[in-house]
Scaffold this motif. Structure first.
Motif: not given
Ligand SMILES: Nc1ncnc2c1ncn2[C@@H]1O[C@H](COP(=O)(O)OP(=O)(O)OP(=O)(O)O)[C@@H](O)[C@H]1O
Ligand SMILES: [Mg+2]
Lengths: 276, 101
Positions: A192-203
């Motif tokens: 239900d929530m963006l994972a840390l790895s996703d945020i790191e990858e995106l930014l």
């Protein structure tokens, strides 16, 4: 030599002020002479979070407009020798700041031997936010695991790279750090929530820390004591870890995984669920 | 599929959807930032050519012609949406007008 750090996000309410207070406290706990400057003119809150709201007489706008000198406006923390607060004005608006005035205040703070000058940015990408980031050497981009926050963080990264003093004068770029706050491993696990790895990858900027969603933050702001003082709490420990990383130490991440339950605990949980 | 299934889809949880949407919007905004004038210049030029050939006054052109750039996955799609005014129909040769319909 003093370093200027902006705590910024684009999006409102993601934890900039909480983080400015917590990281400032952490740096002062480590013995660094630190001042936290509230750039949210008109909506001052840092004073409340740091518990000095009844001691505000003069503020940043007064100093920028030469209505008071820096020493009159600086508030010394009652708990920590090396910690100071420069509050924002509550009655004026962000247009009361001008770049030359802010430049002078930053120079005066540097001359006053601070190691770290932390600028708590207002939300948005307008004047107030631009003033807060203009003189930065390092930026802490506060992001919640949520779509609009991630997009706004990306936007702010673009602005750091184009509208800051370092960018305009083609100096070495601002050092960027990602601080993910209000993270909930359980929600991530459920999808239900963006994972840390996703945020790191995106930014795609280095990770400074992950602060879990925590009741301790609420309690800390209720009592005007930065959560870093609550070293029993997950959020307090996570902020201290972030401070260590900020100072260049390697510290493993904590509070990013759900606690694995034993079979017995899971059975109990299931029973609780059934009873509810 | 009812609308409620949109939120209940177990295989594609919402966090995955969020990430994919962000990848698209962020990459689009980054490219736009790095070449801010290119697309706008192109849009303006396309508009002026259409105005010239269809005889639409320049102050009316925005109402009748829409030029959009959209990001679809890896590709940028340039979308032209033209409402031909009555006068333009008459101005065009017969065959072209028929093709248009
Ligand atoms: N880790 C956390 N866990 C739980 N609540 C949090 C956490 N971090 C921040 N909050 C809460 O989120 C709210 C917004 O926090 P804060 O005021 O620090 O955000 P901000 O980015 O400074 O907001 P603004 O853009 O208005 O200046 C507050 O109620 C705060 O207590
Ligand atoms: Mg704030």
């Amino acid at each position: 030599m003093a370093e200027v750090i902006v705590v910024t996000s684009g999006k409102g309410g993601v934890g900039k002020t909480t983080s400015s207070a917590a990281l400032g406290t952490g740096l002062a706990l480590k013995g660094y002479r630190t001042v936290v400057v509230d750039f949210d003119v008109g909506l001052r809150n840092l004073d409340l979070i740091m518990g000095c709201e009844r001691r505000v007489v003069y503020d940043l706008v007064n100093v920028v407009k030469k209505e008071a000198n820096l020493n009159q406006a600086l508030i010394k923390d009652k708990r920590l020798e090396e910690l100071y607060i420069l509050p924002a004005s509550q009655t004026r608006d962000k247009d009361a700041l001008d770049i030359d005035g802010v430049a002078r205040v930053i120079e005066e703070l540097k001359a006053a031997n601070f190691d770290y000058i932390i600028c708590d940015s207002p939300a948005g990408i307008e004047k107030g936010a631009l003033m807060a980031l203009y003189f930065a050497d390092r930026a802490i981009v506060v992001t919640n695991p949520e779509v609009s926050s991630v997009r706004d963080s990306d936007r702010i990264l673009g602005i750091l790279a184009s509208k800051s003093k370092r960018a305009e004068e083609k100096l070495e770029p601002i050092r960027e750090h990602l601080l993910v706050t209000r993270y909930s491993p359980t929600r991530v696990e459920r999808g239900d929530m963006l994972a840390l790895s996703d945020i790191e990858e995106l930014l795609a900027i280095p990770l400074l820390g992950v602060i879990p969603e925590s009741l301790a933050v609420l309690r800390a702001s209720n009592s005007g004591i930065p959560v870093t003082f609550d070293q029993e709490s997950d959020a307090g420990q996570a902020y201290l870890d972030a401070v260590d990383r900020f100072l260049g130490h390697k510290v493993p991440l904590r509070f990013v995984n759900t606690k694995k339950r034993t079979l017995l605990q899971r059975l109990f949980k299931a029973k609780e669920g059934a009873a509810a | 599929m009812s609308w409620i299934d949109l939120f209940r889809n177990k295989k594609r949880n919402t966090a995955v959807t969020a990430k994919e949407r962000l990848q698209i919007v962020i990459s689009h905004e980054r490219t736009r930032q790095s070449q801010p004038d290119l697309i706008t210049a192109m849009q303006a030029e396309i508009l002026s050519i259409i105005a010239k050939y269809l005889g639409i006054p320049t102050d009316k052109i925005q109402e009748q012609v829409k030029v959009d750039v959209e990001r679809r996955g890896e590709h940028s799609v340039l979308e032209l949406n033209i409402t031909l005014p009555e006068s333009a129909h008459k101005a065009l040769p017969k065959e072209t007008a028929a093709e248009e319909a």
